[in-house]
Motif scaffolding. Structure first.
Motif, PDB file in Angstrom:
ATOM      1  N   LEU A 118       0.797  -1.219   0.000  1.00  0.00           N
ATOM      2  CA  LEU A 118       0.000   0.000   0.000  1.00  0.00           C
ATOM      3  C   LEU A 118       0.833   1.274   0.000  1.00  0.00           C
ATOM      4  O   LEU A 118       0.323   2.365   0.241  1.00  0.00           O
ATOM      5  CB  LEU A 118      -0.943   0.008   1.209  1.00  0.00           C
ATOM      6  N   TYR A 160      -9.580   4.613  -4.237  1.00  0.00           N
ATOM      7  CA  TYR A 160      -9.176   5.660  -3.294  1.00  0.00           C
ATOM      8  C   TYR A 160      -7.829   5.320  -2.659  1.00  0.00           C
ATOM      9  O   TYR A 160      -7.002   6.188  -2.442  1.00  0.00           O
ATOM     10  CB  TYR A 160     -10.241   5.831  -2.204  1.00  0.00           C
ATOM     11  N   GLN A 161      -7.636   4.051  -2.317  1.00  0.00           N
ATOM     12  CA  GLN A 161      -6.382   3.595  -1.732  1.00  0.00           C
ATOM     13  C   GLN A 161      -5.435   3.150  -2.841  1.00  0.00           C
ATOM     14  O   GLN A 161      -5.741   2.233  -3.610  1.00  0.00           O
ATOM     15  CB  GLN A 161      -6.621   2.435  -0.764  1.00  0.00           C
ATOM     16  N   TYR A 205      -2.316   1.227  -4.318  1.00  0.00           N
ATOM     17  CA  TYR A 205      -1.526   0.054  -3.957  1.00  0.00           C
ATOM     18  C   TYR A 205      -0.990  -0.607  -5.218  1.00  0.00           C
ATOM     19  O   TYR A 205      -1.442  -0.346  -6.335  1.00  0.00           O
ATOM     20  CB  TYR A 205      -2.351  -0.947  -3.133  1.00  0.00           C
ATOM     21  N   ASP A 225     -11.588   9.995   3.546  1.00  0.00           N
ATOM     22  CA  ASP A 225     -10.480   9.740   2.627  1.00  0.00           C
ATOM     23  C   ASP A 225     -10.659   8.391   1.952  1.00  0.00           C
ATOM     24  O   ASP A 225     -10.276   8.195   0.791  1.00  0.00           O
ATOM     25  CB  ASP A 225      -9.154   9.763   3.384  1.00  0.00           C
ATOM     26  N   LEU A 226     -11.230   7.436   2.698  1.00  0.00           N
ATOM     27  CA  LEU A 226     -11.626   6.125   2.188  1.00  0.00           C
ATOM     28  C   LEU A 226     -13.072   5.881   2.581  1.00  0.00           C
ATOM     29  O   LEU A 226     -13.638   6.583   3.429  1.00  0.00           O
ATOM     30  CB  LEU A 226     -10.734   5.024   2.776  1.00  0.00           C
ATOM     31  N   ASP A 279     -11.219  -1.840  -3.964  1.00  0.00           N
ATOM     32  CA  ASP A 279     -10.681  -0.784  -3.113  1.00  0.00           C
ATOM     33  C   ASP A 279     -10.486  -1.300  -1.685  1.00  0.00           C
ATOM     34  O   ASP A 279     -10.985  -2.372  -1.318  1.00  0.00           O
ATOM     35  CB  ASP A 279     -11.621   0.417  -3.101  1.00  0.00           C
ATOM     36  N   TYR A 280      -9.758  -0.541  -0.909  1.00  0.00           N
ATOM     37  CA  TYR A 280      -9.600  -0.839   0.514  1.00  0.00           C
ATOM     38  C   TYR A 280     -10.581   0.014   1.318  1.00  0.00           C
ATOM     39  O   TYR A 280     -10.789   1.193   1.017  1.00  0.00           O
ATOM     40  CB  TYR A 280      -8.161  -0.590   0.972  1.00  0.00           C
ATOM     41  N   LEU A 292      -8.457  -2.112   8.094  1.00  0.00           N
ATOM     42  CA  LEU A 292      -8.397  -1.777   6.675  1.00  0.00           C
ATOM     43  C   LEU A 292      -8.383  -3.077   5.879  1.00  0.00           C
ATOM     44  O   LEU A 292      -7.416  -3.841   5.931  1.00  0.00           O
ATOM     45  CB  LEU A 292      -7.147  -0.953   6.386  1.00  0.00           C
ATOM     46  N   LYS A 307      -9.569  -5.204   2.088  1.00  0.00           N
ATOM     47  CA  LYS A 307      -9.922  -5.114   0.683  1.00  0.00           C
ATOM     48  C   LYS A 307     -11.362  -5.584   0.483  1.00  0.00           C
ATOM     49  O   LYS A 307     -11.850  -6.463   1.202  1.00  0.00           O
ATOM     50  CB  LYS A 307      -8.964  -5.979  -0.143  1.00  0.00           C
TER      51      LYS A 307
END
Length: 417
Positions: A62, A109-110, A112, A261-262, A303-304, A352, A354
């Motif tokens: 990440l 958003y995350q 990786y 943010d996520l 996404d995460y 967090l 997936k």
């Protein structure tokens, strides 16, 4: 004693003791997530491969820096002490190679990078021997990031597995017993009481595996195991689960969502099930599956999400509560420990994860003894549907390593008395 000889003897004994140490897996740092083994039919489970089948390991980093990772493979005996084989005897080709296959996340958003290692490949052509293996992943600075165990077996012995209710009347309502019948296909096994070793694994969790059982009876070419207590496991309960393949809408097990943010997924608050009647609730025995909706490639498009777990439970003074499942490799560590909230009378934690379908349960750990109790919150019921895997090892007289000669599997879905 001569000082030089004493130093040499000390170094020799230290080398011997170090060489015979039992190998343990190292869990990844917080920036490496979703370590999974894949096959044609499953994902995330304990990998037991037939000799000649490919090994596929995947994980996400990440950091967003497209870092370089390297893999090293080692061979072990059935008890996870190093075998006496040199690398060229069990591995065809070279290891300590860089993982070349990776992709960056797309439209998430995350940020990786998704790494994909498949063996055989151009450098590592495959495994030459059966047995226990460990794959270790290193970074560019030769620091160990994480390691995972896997097994490679030869199809020499048939392993019949059946699940029964416990024969101990004290725990007949809470435990399940595993019976085995090992049949050799015309292969003569010398002195099976000493040369045959078995490992019984419940729901892919090596931490609770039962080892060291010897056959009780020999009938022709059959080895029979019908223990009363030695092969019994706590039944546990069906795993809790949630699914968030669509992060923009509440799904199975998700009460509501928020976007910062996520994405944040708040799961329904769970309750203590120990003293409640057993209810059949189909699960995937602690496993997890990365999946998404309306997209093509979950490896890089999933996404995460910040997943919020909560458990309605009075505060425990002597025990800690952890979230437990194959998604965190049944690990007990600070990142899995829940925090008690006195205002809501709930234990809470945020992880967090997936996008996908996840099984999980709550377990307790005694603060003084470190003893893990999987049934303290979930309860133990003999009716619970569990998966059992059985590994059969053979080390002939004078042999230098333990061969994994048989693999069997069964569930307790049709458990009998």
């Amino acid at each position: 004693m001569n000082k030089t000889f004493f130093n040499f003897l000390t170094l020799f004994l230290f080398s011997i003791s170090s060489f015979s140490q039992v190998a343990y897996e190292l869990n990844p740092p917080d920036f490496i997530k979703t370590v999974t083994f894949k096959s044609n039919t499953t994902q995330g489970q304990l990998p037991v491969l037939k000799l000649g089948e490919p090994l596929m390991l995947e994980f996400d980093a990440l950091t967003g820096n497209e870092e370089d990772f390297y893999y090293v493979i080692e061979h072990f005996n059935y008890d996870w002490t190093p075998s006496n084989l040199v690398k060229s005897e069990y591995l065809k080709g070279l290891d300590n190679q860089r993982i070349l296959d990776y992709e960056n996340s797309f439209n998430t958003y995350q940020i990786y990078s998704h790494y994909n290692l498949r063996i055989p490949n151009q450098q590592t052509h495959g495994f030459l021997k059966s047995g226990n293996y460990m794959i270790s992943i290193y970074d560019d600075y030769d620091e160990l990031m994480f390691s995972r165990k896997f097994m490679v077996y030869e199809d020499i012995a048939n392993v019949g597995v059946s699940v029964k209710r416990s024969r101990d009347v004290k725990v007949i309502a809470e435990k399940q017993s595993v019976d085995l019948v090992i049949t050799t296909n015309g292969t003569n096994l010398n002195n099976p009481l000493e040369t045959i070793k078995t490992v019984i694994i419940q729901n892919n969790n090596l931490n609770t595996a039962i080892t060291g059982l010897k056959p009780q009876y020999t009938l022709g070419n059959e080895l029979i195991y019908r223990y009363d207590t030695e092969s019994a496991f706590w039944g546990g309960n069906e795993y809790l689960y949630f699914e968030n393949k669509d992060v923009r809408a509440a799904n199975v097990g998700v009460q509501y969502i928020e976007l910062g943010d996520l994405y944040h997924n708040y799961l329904y608050t769970n309750i203590n099930r120990k003293d409640r009647p057993y209810t059949y609730n189909p699960d995937i025995n602690g496993n997890f599956l990365v999946t998404i909706i309306d997209r093509d490639n979950p490896d890089i498009e999933a996404d995460y999400v910040m997943v919020h777990f909560s458990l309605l439970q009075d505060e425990l003074k002597t025990k800690d509560i952890h979230v437990y499942g194959n998604f965190n490799y049944f690990t007990i560590e600070p990142l899995t420990q829940m925090i008690y909230n006195p205002e809501s009378n709930r234990y809470e934690i945020t992880m967090l994860l997936k996008q996908g379908f996840y099984n999980y349960k709550y377990v307790t750990v005694d603060r003084e003894t470190g003893e893990l109790d999987e049934g303290a919150i979930s309860g133990n019921f003999w009716e619970t549907e569990n998966n059992y895997k059985v590994l059969v090892y053979y080390k002939d007289l004078g042999a230098r390593y333990d061969r994994l000669i048989g693999f069997g599997e069964a569930t307790s879905e049709n458990i009998t008395n």
